[in-house]
Every structure is written in structure tokens, then in C-alpha cells.
Design an enzyme around this catalytic site. Structure first.
Site, PDB file in Angstrom:
ATOM      1  N   GLY A  37      -0.732  14.864 -30.726  1.00 18.10           N
ATOM      2  CA  GLY A  37      -1.855  14.706 -29.841  1.00 18.10           C
ATOM      3  C   GLY A  37      -3.299  14.473 -30.139  1.00 18.10           C
ATOM      4  N   VAL A  58       4.710  25.326 -28.576  1.00 16.33           N
ATOM      5  CA  VAL A  58       5.662  25.865 -27.506  1.00 16.33           C
ATOM      6  C   VAL A  58       7.000  26.215 -28.339  1.00 16.33           C
ATOM      7  CG1 VAL A  58       4.435  24.713 -25.530  1.00 16.33           C
ATOM      8  CG2 VAL A  58       6.273  23.388 -26.946  1.00 16.33           C
ATOM      9  N   TYR A 146      15.374  13.095 -33.588  1.00 19.32           N
ATOM     10  CA  TYR A 146      14.780  12.838 -32.301  1.00 19.32           C
ATOM     11  C   TYR A 146      15.947  12.811 -31.298  1.00 19.32           C
ATOM     12  CZ  TYR A 146      11.852  10.852 -28.675  1.00 19.32           C
ATOM     13  OH  TYR A 146      11.065  10.385 -27.453  1.00 19.32           O
ATOM     14  N   LYS A 150      16.768  15.552 -28.043  1.00 19.81           N
ATOM     15  CA  LYS A 150      16.558  15.235 -26.789  1.00 19.81           C
ATOM     16  C   LYS A 150      18.030  15.390 -25.842  1.00 19.81           C
ATOM     17  CE  LYS A 150      12.146  14.045 -26.257  1.00 19.81           C
ATOM     18  NZ  LYS A 150      11.310  14.839 -25.451  1.00 19.81           N
ATOM     19  N   ARG A 187       4.052   2.776 -33.725  1.00 22.54           N
ATOM     20  CA  ARG A 187       4.995   1.955 -32.611  1.00 22.54           C
ATOM     21  C   ARG A 187       4.571   0.391 -32.502  1.00 22.54           C
ATOM     22  NH1 ARG A 187       5.701   6.817 -28.035  1.00 22.54           N
ATOM     23  NH2 ARG A 187       3.596   7.596 -28.666  1.00 22.54           N
TER      24      ARG A 187
HETATM   25  P1  NAD Z   1       2.880  11.881 -28.005  1.00 27.62           P
HETATM   26  O1  NAD Z   1       2.840  12.062 -29.788  1.00 27.62           O
HETATM   27  O2  NAD Z   1       1.387  11.189 -27.887  1.00 27.62           O
HETATM   28  O3  NAD Z   1       2.593  13.265 -27.408  1.00 27.62           O
HETATM   29  C1  NAD Z   1       3.554  14.588 -27.659  1.00 27.62           C
HETATM   30  C2  NAD Z   1       2.388  15.497 -27.659  1.00 27.62           C
HETATM   31  O4  NAD Z   1       3.095  16.878 -27.847  1.00 27.62           O
HETATM   32  C3  NAD Z   1       1.295  15.598 -28.590  1.00 27.62           C
HETATM   33  O5  NAD Z   1       0.077  15.961 -28.005  1.00 27.62           O
HETATM   34  C4  NAD Z   1       1.816  16.744 -29.730  1.00 27.62           C
HETATM   35  O6  NAD Z   1       0.519  17.359 -30.168  1.00 27.62           O
HETATM   36  C5  NAD Z   1       2.187  17.513 -28.644  1.00 27.62           C
HETATM   37  N1  NAD Z   1       3.252  18.634 -29.152  1.00 27.62           N
HETATM   38  C6  NAD Z   1       4.369  18.415 -30.161  1.00 27.62           C
HETATM   39  N2  NAD Z   1       5.100  19.254 -30.495  1.00 27.62           N
HETATM   40  C7  NAD Z   1       4.522  20.394 -30.055  1.00 27.62           C
HETATM   41  C8  NAD Z   1       4.578  21.815 -29.895  1.00 27.62           C
HETATM   42  N3  NAD Z   1       5.667  22.388 -30.866  1.00 27.62           N
HETATM   43  N4  NAD Z   1       3.857  22.726 -29.293  1.00 27.62           N
HETATM   44  C9  NAD Z   1       3.049  22.003 -28.497  1.00 27.62           C
HETATM   45  N5  NAD Z   1       2.590  20.765 -28.286  1.00 27.62           N
HETATM   46  C10 NAD Z   1       3.497  19.912 -29.191  1.00 27.62           C
HETATM   47  O7  NAD Z   1       3.806  11.225 -27.391  1.00 27.62           O
HETATM   48  P2  NAD Z   1       4.242  10.597 -25.999  1.00 27.62           P
HETATM   49  O8  NAD Z   1       4.479   9.027 -26.396  1.00 27.62           O
HETATM   50  O9  NAD Z   1       3.064  10.734 -25.038  1.00 27.62           O
HETATM   51  O10 NAD Z   1       5.810  11.227 -25.601  1.00 27.62           O
HETATM   52  C11 NAD Z   1       5.433  12.259 -24.645  1.00 27.62           C
HETATM   53  C12 NAD Z   1       6.845  12.652 -24.343  1.00 27.62           C
HETATM   54  O11 NAD Z   1       7.648  11.774 -23.694  1.00 27.62           O
HETATM   55  C13 NAD Z   1       7.863  13.165 -25.332  1.00 27.62           C
HETATM   56  O12 NAD Z   1       8.551  14.017 -25.237  1.00 27.62           O
HETATM   57  C14 NAD Z   1       8.562  11.904 -25.784  1.00 27.62           C
HETATM   58  O13 NAD Z   1       9.744  12.317 -26.350  1.00 27.62           O
HETATM   59  C15 NAD Z   1       8.764  11.411 -24.452  1.00 27.62           C
HETATM   60  N6  NAD Z   1       8.973   9.925 -24.268  1.00 27.62           N
HETATM   61  C16 NAD Z   1       7.759   9.013 -24.545  1.00 27.62           C
HETATM   62  C17 NAD Z   1       8.344   7.600 -24.606  1.00 27.62           C
HETATM   63  C18 NAD Z   1       7.104   6.603 -24.942  1.00 27.62           C
HETATM   64  O14 NAD Z   1       7.211   5.329 -24.793  1.00 27.62           O
HETATM   65  N7  NAD Z   1       5.717   7.051 -25.019  1.00 27.62           N
HETATM   66  C19 NAD Z   1       9.411   7.283 -24.417  1.00 27.62           C
HETATM   67  C20 NAD Z   1      10.399   7.934 -24.248  1.00 27.62           C
HETATM   68  C21 NAD Z   1      10.250   9.464 -24.166  1.00 27.62           C
HETATM   69  N1  UDP Z   2       8.646  -2.378 -34.939  1.00 24.75           N
HETATM   70  C1  UDP Z   2       8.494  -3.633 -35.865  1.00 24.75           C
HETATM   71  N2  UDP Z   2       7.014  -3.623 -36.723  1.00 24.75           N
HETATM   72  C2  UDP Z   2       6.364  -2.347 -36.457  1.00 24.75           C
HETATM   73  C3  UDP Z   2       6.773  -1.397 -35.663  1.00 24.75           C
HETATM   74  C4  UDP Z   2       7.858  -1.376 -35.237  1.00 24.75           C
HETATM   75  O1  UDP Z   2       9.159  -4.583 -36.025  1.00 24.75           O
HETATM   76  O2  UDP Z   2       5.132  -2.334 -37.266  1.00 24.75           O
HETATM   77  C5  UDP Z   2       9.951  -2.737 -34.486  1.00 24.75           C
HETATM   78  C6  UDP Z   2      10.725  -1.478 -34.400  1.00 24.75           C
HETATM   79  O3  UDP Z   2      11.533  -1.565 -35.698  1.00 24.75           O
HETATM   80  C7  UDP Z   2      11.643  -1.526 -33.190  1.00 24.75           C
HETATM   81  C8  UDP Z   2      10.552  -2.069 -32.268  1.00 24.75           C
HETATM   82  O4  UDP Z   2       9.825  -2.623 -32.984  1.00 24.75           O
HETATM   83  O5  UDP Z   2      12.827  -2.335 -33.524  1.00 24.75           O
HETATM   84  C9  UDP Z   2      10.147  -0.986 -31.363  1.00 24.75           C
HETATM   85  O6  UDP Z   2       9.642   0.148 -32.184  1.00 24.75           O
HETATM   86  P1  UDP Z   2       8.760   1.182 -31.650  1.00 24.75           P
HETATM   87  O7  UDP Z   2       8.324   2.009 -32.878  1.00 24.75           O
HETATM   88  O8  UDP Z   2       7.540   0.520 -30.743  1.00 24.75           O
HETATM   89  O9  UDP Z   2       9.899   1.826 -30.525  1.00 24.75           O
HETATM   90  P2  UDP Z   2      11.408   2.237 -30.660  1.00 24.75           P
HETATM   91  O10 UDP Z   2      11.852   1.830 -31.855  1.00 24.75           O
HETATM   92  O11 UDP Z   2      11.377   4.113 -30.740  1.00 24.75           O
HETATM   93  O12 UDP Z   2      12.051   1.645 -29.564  1.00 24.75           O
END
Ligand code: NAD
Ligand code: UDP
Length: 320
Positions: A37, A58, A146, A150, A187
Site C-alpha cells: 500500500g 497484522v 494466494y 484465502k 495487473r
Molecule cells: P493492495 O495491495 O492495494 O492492498 C493491500 C493492503 O494490505 C496494502 O496496503 C498492504 O500494505 C496491506 N498489507 C499487506 N500485508 C499486510 C500486513 N501483514 N499487515 C498490514 N497490512 C498489510 O490490494 P487491493 O487490491 O486493495 O486488495 C485488498 C484486499 O482485497 C486483499 O485482501 C485482496 O485479496 C482483496 N481482493 C482484491 C481484488 C481486486 O481486484 N483489487 C480482488 C479480489 C480480492
Molecule cells: N495480463 C496480461 N498482461 C499484463 C498483465 C496481465 O495479459 O501485463 C493478463 C493476466 O495474465 C490475466 C489477466 O490479464 O490473464 C488479468 O490479470 P490481472 O493481473 O489483472 O488479474 P488476475 O490474473 O488476478 O485476474
């Protein structure tokens, strides 16, 4: 006044949740260790009278003074390149971090919400994915750190609910995008936008025929908050049903940005899911939730953010 703890509150989704819950009148305590973050995501909140921040990992025992009504556990690396470079931290935050956050919730007699993920379905053999689908995850694959973290976190959450009677919620979030994603988090969306705007090659993995369903962050946050305020203890999918192939998505971004970038193909990462699309019947029926932001609008808003970040970093580089 409701008092809410958000772990991972300085991340992409966590910081939007801080904003939203402050807007709903909560006192918000944000915990983060900045593993993935950024302080920038919460800098606008530092003088907010109902916001406080604790820098803490955490996976270690969590101490929070005073009462809590809700604990939202969002701490975890979430982008594939993050959890591939941080495999042990990812497993620890999903296991030990979830355990600590649940223990704290129980001690405060609060309600716990777990940020779970569509990755619990792995490379799915059911399409679209309903909450009743058990998934297809390779436990010893690279993404397993991951996915299995989860899946364990979901099981632990249900054990605390069943054995200790803790109020719990589990949200299975599908690919979400929007402002505050890191430009280099790997991503697909921020990567393609950055590459298109900087006239770099657009790096599509594999043929690009794999699909995802992208949801704008405001819609995801709305779904999470509706679930939080509900009484539903079973997992709920939150995501957009509009599926798009990655190649189509790359072309869309090239067109939107009027970019001269070329689309290039690179090896598909191991166990990269072929298809992903949520069945959101439960969220529709039980939460009256539907995504509202259309793709064009969501992409334009995100593009404005990415452009601003690129300009800002160019100015900083020039000045130094
Ligand atoms: P992100 O990496 O931007 O945020 C995660 C945050 O957690 C960061 O600020 C990081 O510093 C903090 N963190 C990690 N390990 C830690 C620890 N041990 N102690 C304290 N803080 C810690 O990711 P995001 O996209 O905001 O995702 C947030 C949550 O949502 C995650 O649990 C992720 O699995 C879940 N999620 C996100 C998406 C998405 O599309 N963004 C999809 C599915 C699930
Ligand atoms: N991806 C890609 N080029 C990139 C980054 C991601 O083609 O530079 C592809 C990746 O392999 C996946 C999809 O885009 O098939 C979505 O990837 P992302 O990392 O956004 O999310 P996730 O795989 O966790 O769904």
C-alpha cells in the site's frame, strides 16, 4: 457512533473503504504496514477527526484500544506479481493475519468481514461461478500461495462463526479497477493504460483469449458495504457480469488512448485462469446490488488518474 477497523486500509480497496465508511459517519481506524500500500492513498485523511492510523503488521498480535463494531480484513498482497514476489507474507497474512483479526473481533464483540476473492475458484470448471462452486485450485502451483491463503481464511472465518458465534461476512471480490491502483502493480488494467500512454508495447499474456469481468471500484465498495450491513454469513460474489477477453481489453485501451503502442504476446503465467465471470444472483436478490458504472465511464475515470500519476512522476523526475 460506529467504530470500524480496516486492515490493509492504505491499499487500493482499503483506502476507498476508509473514504466510504467515514462518509457513512463511522470512526475509522486504519492499520497497514505498507507492504504493497501507500501513504498517498490515505494522506487526504490524515487530519480527519474520525480517522486514525496504526502502522502495524497484522501477522503480529493486533492491539486496538477502545470498542469496535466492525473489523474489515483487507490486508493482503492482491496482484499476481505482488504475491509471487511475497509468497510467505501472503500466506502469513491470509492465515496468521486473519487469525489475529478474528481474535480481535471476538474480543471486541464486533462483526468481521473477510475480503476474499474469485481466486478461491482457481481455474474454474464451472462458468459463470456461483458461490456453491468449490473451485479448482492447484495447491502447489505458484498462485496457490494466494488462493489457498484465502481459502484457509474463509474456513477460519466460518470456524469462528460456528464455534465462537462471531458475526462474520465473506465477500468474494472479482477483478476490481479504478483510481489508486499502482501503475506498476502488474495487473492488466493499470499496466495496459500505462503502456498505452507511454507508447510502450502492450504486454498481453498468451493469446489473450482468457477472460475476466472487471468491476469499477465504487460498485465493489457499494457491494461490500451492503454485505457488511446485512446478516448474511455465507460467501457472496461481488463483481460485474460483463466478461471481456484480455486481447479485446488491450485493444480497447489502445483505441481509448489513441496510442501508437503495439500489442505483443508473452508467455501465459502458470495456472492463469482461462475464464472468470461471477454469478451475482445472490448479491442481486439478497443485497439488491447491481454494478452501476458502465465500462466506458469507469475506464475514463481510471485513465484520468493514470495520466495524472504519469504527469506527476514526470514532473518529479524533471525537478530532481
Ligand atoms: P493492495 O495491495 O492495494 O492492498 C493491500 C493492503 O494490505 C496494502 O496496503 C498492504 O500494505 C496491506 N498489507 C499487506 N500485508 C499486510 C500486513 N501483514 N499487515 C498490514 N497490512 C498489510 O490490494 P487491493 O487490491 O486493495 O486488495 C485488498 C484486499 O482485497 C486483499 O485482501 C485482496 O485479496 C482483496 N481482493 C482484491 C481484488 C481486486 O481486484 N483489487 C480482488 C479480489 C480480492
Ligand atoms: N495480463 C496480461 N498482461 C499484463 C498483465 C496481465 O495479459 O501485463 C493478463 C493476466 O495474465 C490475466 C489477466 O490479464 O490473464 C488479468 O490479470 P490481472 O493481473 O489483472 O488479474 P488476475 O490474473 O488476478 O485476474
Amino acid at each position: 457512533m460506529l467504530r470500524t477497523l480496516i486492515t490493509g486500509g492504505a491499499g487500493f480497496l482499503g483506502s476507498h473503504l476508509c473514504d466510504r465508511l467515514l462518509g457513512d459517519g463511522h470512526q475509522v481506524v486504519c492499520i497497514d504496514n505498507f507492504l504493497t500500500g501507500s501513504r498517498d492513498n490515505i494522506s487526504h485523511l490524515k487530519d480527519h477527526p474520525r480517522f486514525s492510523f496504526l502502522e502495524h503488521d497484522v501477522t503480529k498480535y493486533i492491539t486496538v484500544d477502545g470498542p469496535l463494531d466492525y473489523v474489515l480484513h483487507f490486508a493482503s498482497p492482491a496482484s499476481p506479481i505482488d504475491y509471487l514476489r511475497l509468497p510467505i507474507q501472503t500466506l502469513k497474512v491470509g492465515a496468521l493475519g486473519t487469525h489475529n483479526a478474528l481474535g480481535l473481533t471476538k474480543a471486541k464483540n464486533a462483526c468481521f468481514l473477510l475480503a476474499s476473492t474469485s481466486e478461491v475458484y482457481g481455474d474454474p470448471q464451472e462458468h459463470p461461478q456461483k458461490e456453491s462452486y468449490w473451485g479448482n485450485v492447484n495447491p502447489v502451483g505458484l498462485r496457490g500461495v494466494y488462493d489457498e491463503a484465502k481459502r484457509f481464511a474463509e474456513t477460519l472465518t466460518m470456524a469462528y462463526h460456528r464455534f465462537h458465534g462471531v458475526e462474520t461476512r465473506i465477500v468474494r471480490i472479482f477483478n476490481t479497477y479504478g483510481p489508486r491502483m499502482r501503475l506498476h502493480d502488474g495487473r492488466a488494467l493499470p499496466t495496459f493504460m500505462r503502456q498505452a500512454l507511454c507508447s510502450e508495447d502492450i504486454t498481453v499474456h498468451g493469446s489473450g483469449n482468457q477472460t475476466r469481468s472487471f468491476t469499477y471500484v465504487d460498485d465493489t465498495v457499494e457491494g461490500i458495504v451492503r454485505l457488511l450491513y446485512s446478516k448474511i454469513t455465507t460467501p457472496i460474489n461481488i463483481g460485474c457480469c460483463e466478461e471481456i477477453s484480455i486481447i479485446e481489453f488491450a485493444k480497447k485501451i489502445v483505441t481509448m488512448t489513441n496510442s501508437s503502442s503495439m500489442i505483443t504476446h508473452h508467455p501465459l503465467p502458470e495456472n492463469d485462469p482461462k475464464n472468470r465471470q461471477p454469478d451475482i444472483s445472490l448479491a442481486q436478490e439478497l443485497l439488491d446490488w447491481n454494478p452501476q458504472v458502465d465500462r466506458e465511464d469507469g475506464l475514463q475515470r481510471t485513465l484520468a488518474y493514470v495520466l495524472d500519476k504519469i504527469n506527476h512522476s514526470a514532473k518529479t523526475t524533471y525537478a530532481s
